[in-house]
Design an enzyme around this catalytic site. Structure first.
Site, PDB file in Angstrom:
ATOM      1  N   ASP A 136       0.843  -1.175   0.000  1.00  0.00           N
ATOM      2  CA  ASP A 136       0.000   0.000   0.000  1.00  0.00           C
ATOM      3  C   ASP A 136       0.898   1.252   0.000  1.00  0.00           C
ATOM      4  OD1 ASP A 136      -2.818   0.981   0.431  1.00  0.00           O
ATOM      5  OD2 ASP A 136      -1.855   1.923   2.161  1.00  0.00           O
ATOM      6  N   GLU A 139       1.624   0.428  -4.895  1.00  0.00           N
ATOM      7  CA  GLU A 139       1.109   1.708  -5.377  1.00  0.00           C
ATOM      8  C   GLU A 139       2.246   2.734  -5.358  1.00  0.00           C
ATOM      9  OE1 GLU A 139      -3.447   2.129  -3.954  1.00  0.00           O
ATOM     10  OE2 GLU A 139      -2.011   2.174  -2.321  1.00  0.00           O
TER      11      GLU A 139
END
Ligand code: CA
Length: 636
Positions: free
Chosen positions: A331, A360
């Site tokens: 993340d 990400e």
């Protein structure tokens, strides 16, 4: 005080590199080691139960100061199942905190538990391995799933609703007798199940009979499974055993397991145990006491500090070693430094070369405690074992993320062909190589693909919206890179918000919004779309020239065929045994496309995809509106 942590002197003096932090159990004794360089004294508190509200202190052990800011204690006897905390005194204050290295905890993660990890292993665990251990990342087809979504519906046919064990049930069916759950996923042909957070997170009260729904991007204990997914959150060994059982069953069914890890922030920066024990060390806090908030969750992890770096590396290695995890999705990895990510990939790959890594790589504003490079998309050449979500292909196909009603290519938006071409070739501007592109048109964030299409093509018929969904899937699954999709995209998943619109952020919406609607499985439009996805996946798997890793291979194999129609793109992929000819038509009219010489087998056309030839053509082929046509030709 935070300035102190930034000094070279502090880092040199207090960097501990050994692997024995935490509580090391053996039948004869348990050894404790805690990193707490600023503490005046530390004790271990032993408890009978894991519930922090229970007054059941068994004993308090004094810890002795040891090397590099660590404290040690040891207790003889078999302590398996005993709970513990650390009591840290500093400048006249005292805090009680969970162990950052806790292997499991009691309910809601307040007390750590001493655990004989071997006792939690399912039968055959010593021979368990990644069923796709010999494959490359470009061979993966990733399916992104929340543990609870799969089973909660009353029509799921699954007994252990909302639990790890719900993913380990086979033979489950809906009322019509159609396979649900694990059997359903297996049948799609995906290779990797990517699970939304399964480490211990904070929002959900594990003590409730029906804990609240949450995606889980609010970490509390990084090395412990989430209690609400276990059948008994009060006994720490159960969540460990059940998570391993789930992984073993998925492996036995040919599915690799990817874990979503959220090291970039914690649920509550002040309350996080590491920050309780060494105040503020874990987080980016400037000299004025302001917490950096690039994560938009109130705090950013200071991965650039030595002992945070070590903590994250140790944690990922632990999940790979102890739980046989086959991949990690990071993340907001754009908040984590390149050095830490490279240390993770190289350490894990020493023992587990099969493990895949992606995340990400967005560029978020964060205030570093010292200069370092961050793991953002344009740094892909510097993180060769790490791949990134490809928002270029996402926005291209479904529309710009900034505006809900902005159409993408599939909904008829004028689209620059050079961007379509770059995405099909796995070469958006930021990517060093195709294998570093995780191609997707939907994930848990934002609207589902089908909802997004409804918003961007409000005038289109449902039948045409389904065509747009199929076209997006065909383009993203057949492009160079690594295909990824949100569970349920293949069954036209929708998240109605109850107000006539759609929920674009269902992170704590009720199960009714998030769960799979197994009762709809038999509807013809569902079945047809699921079959189409299955066919696309099978076709991709059958052709290695769709799974190229490097730029140079793509330049050698992939050819763009000029086409005058602005909404049509055409590609030829040249292999040794076969060539593939692909036509994507986002227009609302049929088009006739000339074919290169010879006979071509139509494999994908209109609403059908697979590995069996539908018919043979030469000269030209008609491509129906809003659809993909894919043909193959055997080499003489
Ligand atoms: Ca929890």
């Amino acid at each position: 005080m935070f300035e102190l942590y930034n000094s070279t002197e502090f880092e040199t003096k207090y960097t501990y590199t050994q692997m024995d932090l935490g509580a090391a159990w053996s039948a004869e004794k348990t050894d404790f080691r805690l990193w707490a360089p600023t503490a005046d004294s530390v004790q271990v508190r032993l408890y009978k139960n894991g519930n922090a509200d229970t007054q059941d202190l068994l004993e308090t052990l004094d810890m002795t100061q040891d090397v590099h800011g660590t404290w040690i204690a040891s207790k003889s006897g078999d302590l398996n199942g005993i709970y513990y905390t650390y009591l840290v005194q500093r400048d006249g204050t005292e805090v009680e905190a969970c162990d950052p290295y806790a292997r499991t905890t009691g309910v809601n993660g307040q007390r750590a538990m001493i655990l004989d990890l071997n006792s939690t292993n399912p039968e055959g665990w010593e021979n368990d391995k990644d069923p796709n251990y010999d494959k490359d990342i470009t061979d993966a087809v990733i399916y992104e799933l929340h543990v609870r979504d799969l089973s909660m519906s009353e029509h799921s046919g699954i007994q252990n609703k909302g639990k790890f064990l719900g993913l380990a049930e086979t033979g489950t069916k809906n009322l019509e007798g159609l396979s649900t759950g694990l059997d359903y996923i297996k049948n799609l042909g995906v290779t990797h199940i990517h699970l939304l957070p399964v480490y211990d997170y904070g929002f959900t009260d594990e003590s409730l009979p029906l804990p609240q729904y949450n995606w889980g991007y609010d970490p509390v204990n990084f090395n412990t499974p989430e209690g609400s997914f276990s059948t008994d959150p009060y006994h720490g060994e159960i969540r460990v055993a059940e998570m391993k059982q789930m992984i073993k069953t998925l492996h036995d069914n040919g599915l690799s397991v990817v874990m979503d890890v959220v090291y970039n922030h914690v649920y509550d920066g002040e309350a996080f145990c590491f920050n309780q024990i060494v105040p503020g060390y874990f987080s980016r806090i400037n000299a004025d006491g302001v917490w950096s908030d690039g994560s938009i969750c109130g705090n950013d992890t200071a991965s650039e500090r030595n002992m945070v770096h070590k903590y994250i590396v140790d944690s990922v290695c632990y999940w790979a070693d102890e739980y046989h995890i086959d991949g990690f999705r990071f993340d907001l990895v754009g908040l984590i430094d390149v050095k830490t990510i490279n240390a993770i990939t190289s350490e894990v790959h020493k023992k587990h070369p099969n493990v895949i890594f992606y995340g990400e790589g967005w560029d978020m504003p964060t205030e570093l405690t010292k200069p370092c490079e961050l793991t953002i998309q344009p740094n892909s050449p510097k993180t060769p074992a790490f791949s990134f979500f490809n928002d270029t292909i996402r926005d291209l196909l479904r529309g710009n993320i900034q505006k809900d009603t902005a159409p993408g290519y599939v909904a008829g938006a004028p689209t620059p062909k050079e961007v379509l071409n770059a995405c099909f070739m796995g070469m958006p501007a930021w990517a060093a190589n195709p294998y570093q592109c995780i191609n997707y048109v939907s994930c848990h964030d934002n609207h589902t693909l089908f909802d997004r299409i409804a918003l961007t093509a409000p005038e289109a018929s449902v039948a045409d919206r389904i065509r747009m969904n199929r076209l997006a899937a065909a383009f993203s699954i057949l492009s160079q890179g690594v295909p990824f999709f949100h569970a349920g995209e293949e069954m036209l998943r929708t998240k109605p918000d109850g107000k006539g619109g759609f929920d674009e952020n269902s992170y704590r919406a009720p199960d009714e919004v998030n769960q799979f609607c197994w009762e709809n499985l038999g509807k013809p439009e569902y079945q047809k779309t699921i079959e189409y996805y299955r066919g696309l996946i099978a076709f991709r798997k059958a052709h290695d020239i769709l799974r190229l890793k490097y730029r140079k291979d793509v330049f050698n194999c992939v050819e763009m065929i000029p086409c005058r129609d602005s909404q049509v793109v055409v590609y030829r992929v040249v292999g040794n045994a076969q060539d593939i000819f692909l036509i994507f038509n986002a227009g609302t009219e049929s088009v006739s496309i000339s074919l290169p010489e010879g006979n071509w087998n139509i494999m994908i056309q209109d609403d059908i995809a697979g590995t069996d030839a539908l018919s043979t053509v030469n000269g030209s082929v008609d491509v129906t509106p809003i659809s993909a046509t894919v043909l193959t030709q055997e080499k003489a």
